[in-house]
Design an enzyme around this catalytic site. Structure first.
Site, PDB file in Angstrom:
ATOM      1  N   ARG A 134       3.456  46.856 -19.204  1.00  0.00           N
ATOM      2  CA  ARG A 134       4.784  46.438 -19.669  1.00  0.00           C
ATOM      3  C   ARG A 134       5.878  47.406 -19.211  1.00  0.00           C
ATOM      4  NH1 ARG A 134       7.209  43.126 -23.733  1.00  0.00           N
ATOM      5  NH2 ARG A 134       8.868  44.141 -24.910  1.00  0.00           N
TER       6      ARG A 134
ATOM      7  N   ILE B 181      13.958  41.488 -22.576  1.00  0.00           N
ATOM      8  CA  ILE B 181      12.516  41.273 -22.525  1.00  0.00           C
ATOM      9  C   ILE B 181      12.076  41.101 -23.975  1.00  0.00           C
ATOM     10  CG2 ILE B 181      12.117  43.776 -22.454  1.00  0.00           C
ATOM     11  CD1 ILE B 181       9.495  43.257 -21.002  1.00  0.00           C
ATOM     12  N   SER B 182      11.357  40.041 -24.262  1.00  0.00           N
ATOM     13  CA  SER B 182      11.026  39.705 -25.642  1.00  0.00           C
ATOM     14  C   SER B 182      10.079  40.726 -26.271  1.00  0.00           C
ATOM     15  CB  SER B 182      10.370  38.318 -25.711  1.00  0.00           C
ATOM     16  OG  SER B 182      11.269  37.304 -25.358  1.00  0.00           O
ATOM     17  N   GLN B 183      10.138  40.792 -27.584  1.00  0.00           N
ATOM     18  CA  GLN B 183       9.198  41.571 -28.383  1.00  0.00           C
ATOM     19  C   GLN B 183       7.769  41.198 -27.972  1.00  0.00           C
ATOM     20  OE1 GLN B 183       9.315  40.216 -32.378  1.00  0.00           O
ATOM     21  NE2 GLN B 183       8.158  41.933 -33.233  1.00  0.00           N
ATOM     22  N   PRO B 184       6.862  42.172 -27.817  1.00  0.00           N
ATOM     23  CA  PRO B 184       5.488  41.850 -27.393  1.00  0.00           C
ATOM     24  C   PRO B 184       4.817  40.793 -28.262  1.00  0.00           C
ATOM     25  CG  PRO B 184       5.847  44.214 -27.269  1.00  0.00           C
ATOM     26  CD  PRO B 184       7.066  43.637 -27.917  1.00  0.00           C
TER      27      PRO B 184
END
Length: 232
Positions: A35, A61-64
């Site tokens: 990531r 970038i979205s939260q995992p």
């Protein structure tokens, strides 16, 4: 080069598996995708924190966990053909490419498309194709898809995307009449004309801009072929 492996493993254990996601292939994919390579160098130390991060073109970038949750809801399996609307950093496409046979991803910002393509090349992802364009129209020549994931919130589910699902295929996207609040929705294609819809979590995504999404200025939704936000 710094080894982010321990942070990656901790992310999967504490943020993903601990919240009830147990798909072995998905967890393994998230253990493998670096990531930190999908964010700016100045933000690499924060790559595995439990939240979104800014990327180029004013996007995120979205939260995992959200990445994992959408992939889980879409039930992406080995051998699948997947369409992603909103490539962003490229991270979610890379995770899906660890599982699926082929991932097609569309991004409206050329800058983000170029950055994602470069990352895929550097990391040797040969099963991802990137296109710059209006994601609300889909990728008709590559259809049908076993799964479609939209990483942006629209006022309804574009009919153009539903028609590109294979029979039994699943489309997952945030849907809501507000720019700041949506619910994750999964649309499953039952047959040539029937679709089943199920709602999941409350979420807040960037707006889905395009022909069948929100207008560029975000003031109003564009016309949609379907008057019912959750209808077939």
């Amino acid at each position: 080069m710094r080894d982010f492996g321990p942070q990656r493993e901790s992310m999967v254990r504490r943020q993903i598996a601990a919240r009830g996601i147990h798909d072995a292939a998905l967890l393994d994919a998230m253990r493998h995708v670096p990531r930190e390579r999908f964010v700016d160098a100045s933000l690499q130390d924060y790559a595995y924190e439990d939240g979104p991060l800014p990327i180029a073109a004013g996007q995120t970038i979205s939260q995992p966990y959200i990445v994992a949750r959408m992939i889980e809801i879409a039930r992406i399996a080995h051998g699948a053909r997947v369409l992603e609307i909103g490539a962003g950093s490229g991270y979610a496409a890379a995770v899906m490419a660890q599982i699926a046979a082929r991932v097609y991803t569309i991004e409206r910002h050329g800058q983000l498309s170029d950055l994602a393509r470069g990352r895929f090349d550097d990391l040797h992802y040969a099963n991802i194709e990137v296109r710059t364009g209006d994601g609300t129209c889909g990728w008709a020549e590559a259809a049908p898809f076993d799964a479609i994931i939209a990483a942006a919130g629209g006022p309804d589910v574009p009919d153009a995307l539903k028609q590109q699902l294979a029979i039994g295929g699943r489309l997952v996207m945030p849907v809501g009449r507000s720019l700041h609040h949506q619910r994750l929705v999964r649309v499953t294609r039952v047959d040539a004309v029937r679709f089943e819809t199920r709602e999941f979590d409350d979420v807040a995504f960037v707006p889905l801009i395009g022909t069948y999404g929100w207008a560029e200025e975000g003031a109003r939704p564009m016309p949609s072929p379907s008057p019912d936000p959750f209808g077939p």
